[in-house]
Design an enzyme around this catalytic site. Sequence first.
Site: not given
Ligand code: KIV
Length: 271
Positions: A51, A189
């Site tokens: 997202d 994260e």
């Molecule tokens: O939305 C995204 O790109 C993510 C990554 C940063 C893991 O969730």
Amino acid sequence: MSVNKEIKRITTKTLQEMKLGGEKIAMLTSYDYSMARIVDEAGIDVILVGDSASNVMAGHETTLPITLDQMIYHASSVVRAASRSLVVVDLPFGSYQGNSKEALNSAIRIMKESGAHAVKLEGGEEIRESIERIITAGIPVMGHLGLTPQSIYKFGTYTVRAKEEAEAEKLKSDIQVLQQAGCFAVVLEKIPAKLAQEVTASVKIPTIGIGAGSGCDGQVLVIHDMLGLNKGFKPRFLRQYLNLFEEINGAVKGYVADVKANDFPNEKEQY
Ligand code: KIV
């Protein structure tokens, strides 16, 4: 020696075997057909239709505004390009937090309308019921702990999470919840590397880190960040492999100059 050398399509089982065999998992985001084709052909294991498309594709400040329909549009473009990678799609903010039935319906829409292979949800114990219900329907789920950008207004900042004991303990317990609920992998994260290493060792499912150090079973980056398309975004965890903003800027300047000078098209470039 790679466990997936001869494999036609990476599956959740392949990722499990990679953890067991000590082979690191490489994951990158993609949001469109052309980029996903390059990424897939380059040998990435997992493509995440994140997202983060809300930020890097649509220019929003946060991931909150992107809709389920928009995620399905991005995901179906990526699926058409990915012949080898496992394609995982984020359930966007507001499409699963209400209740487990809403979560299941959103996950089903993603799988049915995009052809993706798995979904990702942010959170731990709070969303256990939703995860279990989605998995019961036969849809693989990737978890996401630590800095969960859909909760940015609760955190108030994008700084490193789980530095304090209480939050670290909650994360340690949440990863067990996600494993028991049946998640096939978990994104960690922006948490301290030592904590990420410890929780990685505490579970059988692979962890995939972003800003979580080298002790995770794999790594993920946002493709726009690692290619240098996202000008000015240089957090400590990011390794930038190209400076495509400058490269593309230079190419466009060259094109503008050629058109203005009536140098393009030349005789060979016309009929
Ligand atoms: O939305 C995204 O790109 C993510 C990554 C940063 C893991 O969730």
